[in-house]
Motif scaffolding. Structure first.
Motif, mmCIF file in Angstrom:
data_model
loop_
_atom_site.group_PDB
_atom_site.id
_atom_site.type_symbol
_atom_site.label_atom_id
_atom_site.label_comp_id
_atom_site.label_asym_id
_atom_site.label_seq_id
_atom_site.Cartn_x
_atom_site.Cartn_y
_atom_site.Cartn_z
ATOM 1 N N GLY A 45 53.571 -40.136 20.292
ATOM 2 C CA GLY A 45 52.959 -39.989 18.980
ATOM 3 C C GLY A 45 53.562 -40.878 17.918
ATOM 4 O O GLY A 45 53.363 -40.654 16.731
ATOM 5 N N GLU A 46 54.318 -41.903 18.318
ATOM 6 C CA GLU A 46 54.951 -42.796 17.341
ATOM 7 C C GLU A 46 54.490 -44.227 17.550
ATOM 8 O O GLU A 46 54.197 -44.636 18.662
ATOM 9 C CB GLU A 46 56.474 -42.732 17.472
ATOM 10 C CG GLU A 46 57.039 -41.384 17.119
ATOM 11 C CD GLU A 46 58.555 -41.403 17.055
ATOM 12 O OE1 GLU A 46 59.143 -42.476 16.809
ATOM 13 O OE2 GLU A 46 59.140 -40.339 17.249
ATOM 14 N N GLY A 47 54.449 -44.970 16.455
ATOM 15 C CA GLY A 47 54.037 -46.359 16.544
ATOM 16 C C GLY A 47 54.805 -47.244 15.587
ATOM 17 O O GLY A 47 55.213 -46.815 14.506
ATOM 18 N N ARG A 95 57.019 -54.559 8.594
ATOM 19 C CA ARG A 95 56.676 -53.636 9.672
ATOM 20 C C ARG A 95 56.580 -52.227 9.111
ATOM 21 O O ARG A 95 57.139 -51.941 8.055
ATOM 22 C CB ARG A 95 57.680 -53.712 10.820
ATOM 23 C CG ARG A 95 59.022 -53.122 10.472
ATOM 24 C CD ARG A 95 59.970 -53.052 11.641
ATOM 25 N NE ARG A 95 60.183 -54.361 12.223
ATOM 26 C CZ ARG A 95 60.882 -54.584 13.302
ATOM 27 N NH1 ARG A 95 61.442 -53.601 13.943
ATOM 28 N NH2 ARG A 95 61.052 -55.789 13.764
ATOM 29 N N GLN A 96 55.858 -51.380 9.820
ATOM 30 C CA GLN A 96 55.700 -49.986 9.406
ATOM 31 C C GLN A 96 55.814 -49.088 10.625
ATOM 32 O O GLN A 96 55.228 -49.374 11.682
ATOM 33 C CB GLN A 96 54.356 -49.763 8.726
ATOM 34 C CG GLN A 96 54.174 -48.338 8.249
ATOM 35 C CD GLN A 96 53.033 -48.187 7.261
ATOM 36 O OE1 GLN A 96 52.597 -49.155 6.652
ATOM 37 N NE2 GLN A 96 52.572 -46.988 7.095
ATOM 38 N N HIS A 97 56.564 -48.002 10.477
ATOM 39 C CA HIS A 97 56.721 -47.013 11.537
ATOM 40 C C HIS A 97 55.902 -45.782 11.163
ATOM 41 O O HIS A 97 56.002 -45.292 10.047
ATOM 42 C CB HIS A 97 58.197 -46.632 11.695
ATOM 43 C CG HIS A 97 58.433 -45.642 12.779
ATOM 44 N ND1 HIS A 97 58.557 -46.007 14.088
ATOM 45 C CD2 HIS A 97 58.526 -44.286 12.740
ATOM 46 C CE1 HIS A 97 58.738 -44.922 14.825
ATOM 47 N NE2 HIS A 97 58.719 -43.867 14.029
ATOM 48 N N LEU A 98 55.088 -45.294 12.098
ATOM 49 C CA LEU A 98 54.270 -44.106 11.860
ATOM 50 C C LEU A 98 54.562 -43.064 12.935
ATOM 51 O O LEU A 98 54.810 -43.405 14.091
ATOM 52 C CB LEU A 98 52.779 -44.458 11.887
ATOM 53 C CG LEU A 98 52.297 -45.412 10.806
ATOM 54 C CD1 LEU A 98 50.841 -45.803 11.063
ATOM 55 C CD2 LEU A 98 52.444 -44.785 9.429
ATOM 56 N N GLU A 99 54.514 -41.806 12.541
ATOM 57 C CA GLU A 99 54.728 -40.693 13.464
ATOM 58 C C GLU A 99 53.495 -39.804 13.494
ATOM 59 O O GLU A 99 52.590 -39.951 12.673
ATOM 60 C CB GLU A 99 55.951 -39.883 13.033
ATOM 61 C CG GLU A 99 57.234 -40.688 13.082
ATOM 62 C CD GLU A 99 58.446 -39.905 12.632
ATOM 63 O OE1 GLU A 99 58.279 -38.778 12.095
ATOM 64 O OE2 GLU A 99 59.565 -40.402 12.810
ATOM 65 N N ARG A 100 53.476 -38.902 14.442
ATOM 66 C CA ARG A 100 52.384 -37.933 14.615
ATOM 67 C C ARG A 100 51.034 -38.617 14.816
ATOM 68 O O ARG A 100 50.033 -38.215 14.242
ATOM 69 C CB ARG A 100 52.339 -36.936 13.455
ATOM 70 C CG ARG A 100 53.585 -36.065 13.376
ATOM 71 C CD ARG A 100 53.494 -35.002 12.326
ATOM 72 N NE ARG A 100 53.294 -35.496 10.985
ATOM 73 C CZ ARG A 100 54.255 -35.823 10.144
ATOM 74 N NH1 ARG A 100 55.506 -35.735 10.505
ATOM 75 N NH2 ARG A 100 53.971 -36.249 8.933
ATOM 76 N N LEU A 101 51.022 -39.651 15.632
ATOM 77 C CA LEU A 101 49.774 -40.344 15.952
ATOM 78 C C LEU A 101 49.072 -39.600 17.088
ATOM 79 O O LEU A 101 49.715 -39.143 18.028
ATOM 80 C CB LEU A 101 50.057 -41.789 16.371
ATOM 81 C CG LEU A 101 50.676 -42.671 15.289
ATOM 82 C CD1 LEU A 101 51.072 -44.024 15.871
ATOM 83 C CD2 LEU A 101 49.721 -42.842 14.129
ATOM 84 N N PRO A 102 47.755 -39.477 17.017
ATOM 85 C CA PRO A 102 47.019 -38.735 18.044
ATOM 86 C C PRO A 102 46.842 -39.541 19.324
ATOM 87 O O PRO A 102 46.935 -40.769 19.328
ATOM 88 C CB PRO A 102 45.668 -38.471 17.379
ATOM 89 C CG PRO A 102 45.498 -39.614 16.435
ATOM 90 C CD PRO A 102 46.885 -39.941 15.933
ATOM 91 N N ARG A 103 46.540 -38.834 20.396
ATOM 92 C CA ARG A 103 46.213 -39.497 21.664
ATOM 93 C C ARG A 103 44.885 -40.221 21.512
ATOM 94 O O ARG A 103 44.048 -39.836 20.718
ATOM 95 C CB ARG A 103 46.096 -38.474 22.776
ATOM 96 C CG ARG A 103 47.408 -37.936 23.198
ATOM 97 C CD ARG A 103 47.245 -37.007 24.362
ATOM 98 N NE ARG A 103 48.575 -36.626 24.810
ATOM 99 C CZ ARG A 103 48.838 -36.162 25.985
ATOM 100 N NH1 ARG A 103 47.876 -35.987 26.856
ATOM 101 N NH2 ARG A 103 50.070 -35.855 26.306
ATOM 102 N N GLY A 104 44.696 -41.241 22.306
ATOM 103 C CA GLY A 104 43.443 -41.990 22.270
ATOM 104 C C GLY A 104 43.335 -42.915 21.071
ATOM 105 O O GLY A 104 42.249 -43.362 20.709
#
Length: 125
Positions: A45-47, A95-104
């Motif tokens: 869930g992280e990117g 750059r940017q870090h994101l959390e709680r990303l959904p599947r798909g």
């Protein structure tokens, strides 16, 4: 021969989970010279999203998923649609870090203007 198997078995019994991620690198070259380049890595869930180079000085991202409603049985279109999760712009070198990303999760990047989902993904995706 059993020695390598024992540590692996212990890890599996301990509940360790190794999750593969997806790294995407986009690069546009003109006359052999890279002019636009982005990199993104999504694991679980992280990117991490990076604007490496851009002729315009910016990388416009849209992150989205294709959602289908659970009660869609009676709808003509099946109840499916596109939901934008995040839309953001990074300057070259940022750059940017994101959390709680959904599947798909799907993504599009443009260097001139913010992309519109899902049309930005084209027919091939």
């Amino acid at each position: 021969m059993l020695r390598p198997i024992v540590p692996i078995a212990c890890l599996l019994l301990a509940g360790c989970k190794f999750e593969a991620g997806l790294t995407t690198v986009n690069q546009l070259s003109i006359e052999g010279r890279a002019v636009n380049a982005t990199r993104s890595t999504v694991t679980g869930g992280e990117g991490e999203f990076e604007c490496l180079r851009s002729v315009s000085g910016r990388c416009h991202y849209v992150l989205f998923v294709d959602d289908c409603a659970a009660d869609a049985a009676g709808k003509a279109d099946g109840g499916c649609g596109t939901r934008v999760v995040h839309a953001f712009t990074l300057s070259a070198g940022e750059r940017q870090h994101l959390e709680r990303l959904p599947r798909g999760l799907r993504q599009c990047v443009d260097h001139d203007a913010p992309p519109v989902a899902p049309d930005c993904a084209g027919a091939s995706s």
